[in-house]
Design a protein around this motif. Structure first.
Motif, short mmCIF file in Angstrom:
data_model
loop_
_atom_site.label_atom_id
_atom_site.label_comp_id
_atom_site.label_asym_id
_atom_site.label_seq_id
_atom_site.Cartn_x
_atom_site.Cartn_y
_atom_site.Cartn_z
N ALA A 22 0.99 -1.13 0.22
CA ALA A 22 0.09 -0.06 0.02
C ALA A 22 0.92 1.04 -0.02
CB ALA A 22 -0.97 -0.05 1.22
N GLY A 23 0.36 2.32 -0.67
CA GLY A 23 0.98 3.60 -0.54
C GLY A 23 -0.20 4.62 -0.07
N VAL A 24 0.15 5.33 0.98
CA VAL A 24 -0.80 6.24 1.35
C VAL A 24 -0.27 7.82 1.60
CG1 VAL A 24 -2.51 4.56 2.28
CG2 VAL A 24 -0.81 5.78 3.68
N ALA A 25 -1.09 8.64 1.65
CA ALA A 25 -0.68 10.08 1.98
C ALA A 25 -1.12 10.33 3.26
CB ALA A 25 -1.19 10.99 0.89
N CYS A 26 -0.25 10.92 4.08
CA CYS A 26 -0.42 11.36 5.49
C CYS A 26 0.29 12.54 5.80
CB CYS A 26 -0.19 10.22 6.51
SG CYS A 26 1.34 9.52 6.23
N LEU A 39 3.81 7.17 2.78
CA LEU A 39 4.12 6.05 3.45
C LEU A 39 3.64 4.94 2.89
CD1 LEU A 39 3.43 5.85 7.34
CD2 LEU A 39 2.66 4.15 5.95
N ALA A 40 4.82 3.75 2.93
CA ALA A 40 4.63 2.70 2.06
C ALA A 40 4.28 1.45 3.34
CB ALA A 40 5.46 2.30 1.19
N LEU A 41 3.50 0.44 3.05
CA LEU A 41 3.40 -0.81 3.61
C LEU A 41 3.64 -1.78 2.68
CD1 LEU A 41 2.79 -2.22 6.41
CD2 LEU A 41 0.38 -2.10 5.78
N VAL A 42 4.29 -2.92 3.26
CA VAL A 42 4.69 -4.20 2.45
C VAL A 42 4.31 -5.27 3.51
CG1 VAL A 42 6.00 -5.57 0.97
CG2 VAL A 42 6.04 -3.18 0.57
N HIS A 78 7.55 -10.46 8.60
CA HIS A 78 6.47 -10.25 7.65
C HIS A 78 6.35 -8.76 6.64
CE1 HIS A 78 4.06 -13.71 9.20
NE2 HIS A 78 4.84 -13.68 10.32
N GLY A 79 7.44 -8.25 6.98
CA GLY A 79 7.26 -7.12 6.08
C GLY A 79 7.95 -5.81 6.43
N PHE A 80 7.68 -4.50 6.05
CA PHE A 80 8.05 -3.32 6.46
C PHE A 80 7.29 -1.89 6.19
CE2 PHE A 80 9.61 -3.88 2.15
CZ PHE A 80 9.15 -2.90 1.52
N VAL A 81 7.47 -1.10 6.96
CA VAL A 81 6.84 0.25 6.86
C VAL A 81 8.14 1.49 6.48
CG1 VAL A 81 5.81 2.06 7.86
CG2 VAL A 81 5.29 -0.22 8.60
N ALA A 82 7.81 2.21 5.34
CA ALA A 82 8.73 3.24 5.13
C ALA A 82 8.11 4.41 4.66
CB ALA A 82 9.30 2.61 3.77
N ASN A 83 8.48 5.43 5.20
CA ASN A 83 8.10 6.85 4.81
C ASN A 83 9.20 7.85 4.17
OD1 ASN A 83 9.55 7.01 7.86
ND2 ASN A 83 9.24 9.10 6.81
N SER A 84 8.73 8.60 3.51
CA SER A 84 9.59 9.73 2.99
C SER A 84 8.96 11.02 3.60
CB SER A 84 9.07 10.04 1.42
OG SER A 84 7.86 10.14 1.10
N GLY A 85 10.01 12.22 3.39
CA GLY A 85 9.37 13.30 3.91
C GLY A 85 10.14 13.69 5.29
N GLY A 137 -1.72 7.23 8.94
CA GLY A 137 -1.35 6.75 7.70
C GLY A 137 -1.28 5.13 7.77
N LEU A 138 -0.55 4.73 8.64
CA LEU A 138 -0.35 3.30 8.79
C LEU A 138 -1.86 2.46 8.97
CD1 LEU A 138 2.53 2.70 11.38
CD2 LEU A 138 2.03 1.41 9.07
N GLU A 139 -2.65 3.09 9.69
CA GLU A 139 -4.20 2.58 9.70
C GLU A 139 -4.55 2.48 8.44
OE1 GLU A 139 -5.90 5.15 12.62
OE2 GLU A 139 -5.05 4.37 14.33
N ARG A 140 -4.55 3.55 7.62
CA ARG A 140 -5.16 3.43 6.16
C ARG A 140 -4.47 2.46 5.39
NH1 ARG A 140 -4.73 8.77 6.52
NH2 ARG A 140 -3.53 8.73 4.37
#
Length: 410
Positions: A22-26, A39-42, A78-85, A137-140
Motif C-alpha cells: 500500500a502507499g498512502v498520503a499522510c 508512507l508505504a507498507l509491504v 512479515h514486512g516493512f513500513v517506509a516513509n518519505s519526507g 497513515g499506517l491505519e489506512r
C-alpha cells in the motif's frame, strides 16, 4: 541455460506472489499536501527470511538501528513500513522510540509481533516524525493494502523524495517447470555515494531462502551494483537495502541446491539490483549525463576502485562533463592523486572506443571525436593502468548549477 525475463518498469514488489502493498498520503512533510503519497507498507502473510545492507555512516538514523537489531534477532519477518519526507535521523532516543512505534503499530494491526516488521525512513535530517500523522497513515495502509499492480506502484511512489520518477523492476525465470520471481522498488536521487546512498531499496522473492544464503547473495549483488554508483559523493544516514523471501513457491534455494538454481537466483537478484541502481544514478538530482567509468589493468581491486571513485567524484571532472568539454587532463589528474599505483608512461585513457591518451602520450588530432562523445547523454570512459588484472566499474554523473540551486535551500 534458462534465461531471465526482465521488466524494468513493473508493478514492483506485488509481482512476487504472496506480497501485498500500500502507499498512502499522510502529509509527513506537513505542507497540507494530502495528494503526495509518503508512507508505504509491504506485507507477507507467510513468514519470511530477510537480509539487509546498511549505510556505513557513523551517524545512523533510528530506522537503520532498528532494522539491524531486527536482523540480528533473526525473524521471522512479515514486512516493512517506509516513509518519505522525514529521515528520522539525528533525533535521539525519541527517534528510536518513534521507529519502534511504527513497527509495533504495523504488527498489532496485522496480528504479528513488532520484530516482524522493518522500518525505513528518508527525507530531511534532524526533525522529529509527526507520529500522529504516521499512525493514521499506517491505519489506512493496513486497510488499503492489496496485491494488484496499482498497490505495488503506490508503494513505490510513497518513498520518493527528490526523485522524478518511481523505480521498480521485476525479474523472473522458470526452473523445473515453475516460475520464480525477484522484484522490488527503490528511491534515490541525491546524497548518492554508496556504501550506500540516500537510498532505500526493497526486494522480495517467492523462494524459500535460508538467512545466511540470502544475506550472502544480497551482499554480493549490492557490492557490485548499488555500491558502484555516485551522484554527489555524499553518504547518507539512512541507506538501506532489504530483501524478503516468503517461500510462496514451495521451492528452496540455498547452499545445497543444484548449481543451476543457485546461479539463476543470484543472477536474478543481481539483475534486479543493477537495474534499480542504474535508475537511481540516471535520476540524479538535476543531472544531464550518466558516465560509466571503467578502470582496468590495476595492480589491485582496491587501486581500481580508488581510481574510479577519484574520477567519478571530482568536481572538476563532473563540471567538464556538464560543459561537454573532453578535458581528459582532469581524468589523468584525478587518477594520479587517487592513491592508486600508476605509471604515467603506461596510462591509457579512452572516451568510448576513441583514445585520448595511449602509453602516456595524447592524441590531440582526435579531439573532435571526443567532443562528439561527451555531448551524449551516456558515454564510457576507460582508464587502463597496465599494471595488473584488477578492474572496477562505477556509474557517475555530471554536476550542474541546477544541482547547486536545488540543494542550497529546501
Amino acid at each position: 541455460m534458462t534465461q531471465l525475463t526482465v521488466t524494468p518498469d513493473s508493478a514492483g514488489i506485488t509481482d512476487v506472489p504472496g506480497f501485498e502493498a500500500a502507499g498512502v498520503a499522510c502529509d509527513i512533510r506537513q505542507k497540507n499536501d494530502l495528494k503526495r503519497l509518503d508512507l508505504a507498507l509491504v506485507y507477507s502473510m507467510r513468514p519470511c527470511t530477510a537480509a539487509g545492507t546498511f549505510t556505513k555512516n557513523a551517524v545512523k538514523a533510528a530506522p537503520v538501528l532498528l532494522c539491524q537489531k531486527n536482523l540480528e534477532e533473526g525473524g521471522p519477518f512479515h514486512g516493512f513500513v517506509a516513509n518519505s519526507g522525514n529521515a528520522n535521523a539525528c533525533t535521539g532516543p525519541e527517534g528510536l522510540k518513534d521507529a519502534q512505534t511504527m513497527a509495533q503499530r504495523a504488527a498489532a494491526s496485522l496480528n504479528q509481533k513488532p520484530p516482524a516488521f522493518f522500518v525505513c525512513s528518508t527525507g530531511r535530517i534532524g526533525q522529529p516524525l509527526p507520529m500522529d500523522r504516521v499512525i493514521k497513515g499506517l491505519e489506512r495502509a493496513v486497510t488499503e493494502k492489496g496485491r494488484t499492480p496499482a498497490h505495488g506502484k503506490k508503494a513505490a511512489d510513497a518513498i520518493l523524495t527528490s526523485d522524478t520518477k518511481a523505480k521498480t523492476v521485476t525479474v523472473s525465470f522458470t526452473y523445473d517447470g515453475k516460475k520464480h520471481t525477484v522484484a522490488g522498488f527503490a528511491k534515490g536521487a541525491g546524497m548518492i555515494q554508496p556504501n550506500m546512498a540516500t537510498m532505500l531499496a526493497f526486494l522480495a522473492t517467492d523462494f524459500s531462502v535460508p538467512r545466511s544464503f540470502l544475506q550472502k547473495t544480497l551482499t554480493e549483488a549490492v557490492n557490485g551494483t548499488f555500491n558502484c554508483i555516485t551522484v554527489d559523493g555524499d553518504m547518507s544516514t539512512n541507506d538501506t537495502v532489504l530483501m524478503l523471501a516468503n517461500g510462496h513457491s514451495g521451492v528452496s534455494v540455498g547452499d545445497k541446491s543444484p548449481r543451476e538454481l543457485r546461479v539463476l537466483f543470484a543472477e536474478a537478484v543481481w539483475k534486479a539490483c543493477d537495474i534499480l541502481a542504474d535508475k537511481i544514478v540516471s535520476d540524479g538530482e538535476k543531472i544531464t549525463k550518466v558516465i560509466e567509468v571503467k578502470v582496468q589493468g590495476a595492480a589491485s581491486a582496491e587501486d581500481a576502485e580508488k581510481c574510479a571513485r577519484a574520477i567519478g567524484n571530482s568536481l572538476l571532472v563532473k563540471s567538464s562533463w556538464y560543459g561537454e568539454d573532453p578535458n581528459w587532463g582532469r581524468l589523468a589528474d584525478a587518477a594520479g592523486y587517487s592513491g592508486a599505483k600508476l605509471v604515467e608512461a603506461k596510462l591509457d585513457i579512452r572516451y568510448n572506443d576513441t583514445p585520448a591518451m595511449t602509453a602516456g602520450k595524447p592524441h590531440p588530432e582526435l579531439k573532435p571525436k571526443w567532443k562528439e562523445i561527451v555531448k551524449q547523454r551516456r558515454f564510457t570512459i576507460t582508464i587502463d593502468l597496465h599494471l595488473g588484472k584488477a578492474g572496477y566499474r562505477l556509474l557517475a554523473t555530471d554536476l550542474t548549477e541546477g544541482y547547486v540551486n536545488y540543494n542550497k535551500s529546501e
